[in-house]
Enzyme design. Structure first.
Site, PDB file in Angstrom:
ATOM      1  NE  ARG A  17     -29.250  38.377 -20.375  1.00 47.87           N
ATOM      2  CZ  ARG A  17     -30.006  37.560 -19.644  1.00 47.87           C
ATOM      3  NH1 ARG A  17     -30.214  36.333 -20.015  1.00 47.87           N
ATOM      4  NH2 ARG A  17     -30.575  38.004 -18.553  1.00 47.87           N
TER       5      ARG A  17
ATOM      6  N   GLY B 114     -28.697  34.640 -36.324  1.00 51.18           N
ATOM      7  CA  GLY B 114     -29.060  34.062 -35.031  1.00 51.18           C
ATOM      8  C   GLY B 114     -27.830  33.876 -34.141  1.00 51.18           C
TER       9      GLY B 114
ATOM     10  NE  ARG C 239     -23.918  23.381 -41.771  1.00 46.83           N
ATOM     11  CZ  ARG C 239     -25.136  23.171 -41.291  1.00 46.83           C
ATOM     12  NH1 ARG C 239     -25.759  24.098 -40.647  1.00 46.83           N
ATOM     13  NH2 ARG C 239     -25.724  22.005 -41.444  1.00 46.83           N
TER      14      ARG C 239
ATOM     15  NE  ARG D  71     -34.166  34.138 -39.315  1.00 44.03           N
ATOM     16  CZ  ARG D  71     -33.166  33.349 -38.910  1.00 44.03           C
ATOM     17  NH1 ARG D  71     -32.105  33.858 -38.317  1.00 44.03           N
ATOM     18  NH2 ARG D  71     -33.209  32.048 -39.133  1.00 44.03           N
TER      19      ARG D  71
ATOM     20  CG  ASP E   5     -32.019  21.506 -41.911  1.00 41.15           C
ATOM     21  OD1 ASP E   5     -31.428  22.434 -41.340  1.00 41.15           O
ATOM     22  OD2 ASP E   5     -33.246  21.335 -41.828  1.00 41.15           O
TER      23      ASP E   5
ATOM     24  NE  ARG F  79     -23.041  30.797 -39.539  1.00 38.59           N
ATOM     25  CZ  ARG F  79     -23.907  29.927 -40.011  1.00 38.59           C
ATOM     26  NH1 ARG F  79     -25.144  30.310 -40.280  1.00 38.59           N
ATOM     27  NH2 ARG F  79     -23.548  28.702 -40.253  1.00 38.59           N
TER      28      ARG F  79
ATOM     29  CB  SER G 284     -29.632  28.119 -41.539  1.00 42.05           C
ATOM     30  OG  SER G 284     -29.879  27.911 -40.176  1.00 42.05           O
TER      31      SER G 284
HETATM   32  N1  HPA Z   1     -36.466  23.801 -38.290  1.00 42.24           N
HETATM   33  C1  HPA Z   1     -36.470  24.996 -37.674  1.00 42.24           C
HETATM   34  N2  HPA Z   1     -35.508  25.873 -37.864  1.00 42.24           N
HETATM   35  C2  HPA Z   1     -34.493  25.566 -38.691  1.00 42.24           C
HETATM   36  C3  HPA Z   1     -34.445  24.337 -39.349  1.00 42.24           C
HETATM   37  C4  HPA Z   1     -35.489  23.425 -39.131  1.00 42.24           C
HETATM   38  O1  HPA Z   1     -35.504  22.315 -39.689  1.00 42.24           O
HETATM   39  N3  HPA Z   1     -33.311  24.314 -40.085  1.00 42.24           N
HETATM   40  C5  HPA Z   1     -32.686  25.494 -39.874  1.00 42.24           C
HETATM   41  N4  HPA Z   1     -33.400  26.260 -39.046  1.00 42.24           N
END
Ligand code: HPA
Length: 234
Positions: free
Chosen positions: A43, A20, A217, A87, A204, A24, A90
């Protein structure tokens, strides 16, 4: 050149990794590829092409969310002839057995709505990963010191979700994690007879509130890049 990608024809490899975050893409290209060239900076959505184990690879940022990824994936598939899109990103963990730092390999991607929804009308299309990539990534992941989960994920339209009941239903139906891009990637790959996969690090956790410390990370992201590269050329 397309509207959003400045690369010349031939600058983009058939295999494209899509984080994304454009920075990275830069880090992964400089860390894992040789003979690296910047091929897109329109962009600020950086894209690089280089070589991995003798194979030509592009690493192109997708931006966050399905509308952004959809623009880049459409142009890569339609105009540059990309055949394999992976892809690397995270996600938020949604099951107790899924821990922060684990890797999720997404077999299916449930969604409330994607940019492609308008063409399906009353049909609920089931976006799913390419089997050859899914099985190769699962195999490749065994070589890394990380716990791997393979199953369904949820591609949400919101990072800051207000509908707790939706998350609850996802958890109840075994969804492993939530991110914001894979469902559209899988749908576009299906439409263009290409291969797609999402390999995700759990950054997370929705139930525990735990999150991956920033110093960890990079290593987790590196594992994902290697798993994706090994899967692409297995
Ligand atoms: N929600 C949506 N996208 C994400 C999250 C999340 O908690 N963590 C990492 N990408």
């Amino acid at each position: 050149m397309t509207i959003h990608i400045g690369a010349k024809p031939g600058d983009i490899a058939e295999t494209v990794l899509m984080p994304g975050d454009p920075y990275r893409a830069k880090w992964a290209a400089e860390t894992f590829l040789t003979d690296v060239r910047l091929v897109n900076e329109v962009r600020g959505m950086l894209g690089y092409t280089g070589t991995w184990n003798g194979h030509k690879v592009t690493i192109q940022g997708s931006g966050m969310g399905m509308p952004s990824l959809s623009i880049y994936a459409n142009e890569l598939l339609r105009d540059y002839g990309a055949k394999t899109l992976i892809r690397i990103g995270s996600c938020g963990g949604m099951q107790p057995e899924v821990k922060v730092r684990d890797v999720i390999i997404a077999m299916t991607a449930t969604t409330l709505g994607s940019p492609s929804d308008s063409i399906f009308r009353e049909v609920n299309f089931a976006p799913c990963a390419d089997w050859s990539l899914l099985s190769a990534a699962t195999e490749a992941a065994k070589g890394f010191d990380v716990d791997v989960h393979v199953g369904g994920i949820y591609s949400s339209d919101t990072f800051y979700a207000e509908r707790a009941d939706l998350d609850e239903q996802m958890v109840r139906h075994g969804i492993l994690g939530v991110e914001m891009e894979a469902a559209e990637l899988y749908t576009l790959a299906a439409r263009h007879k290409a291969r797609a996969l999402a390999v995700l690090t759990v950054s997370d956790h929705l139930q525990t509130g735990e999150s991956l410390p920033s110093d960890q990370r990079e290593r987790s992201f590196g594992d994902m890049v290697e798993i994706a590269l090994q899967a692409a050329f297995a």
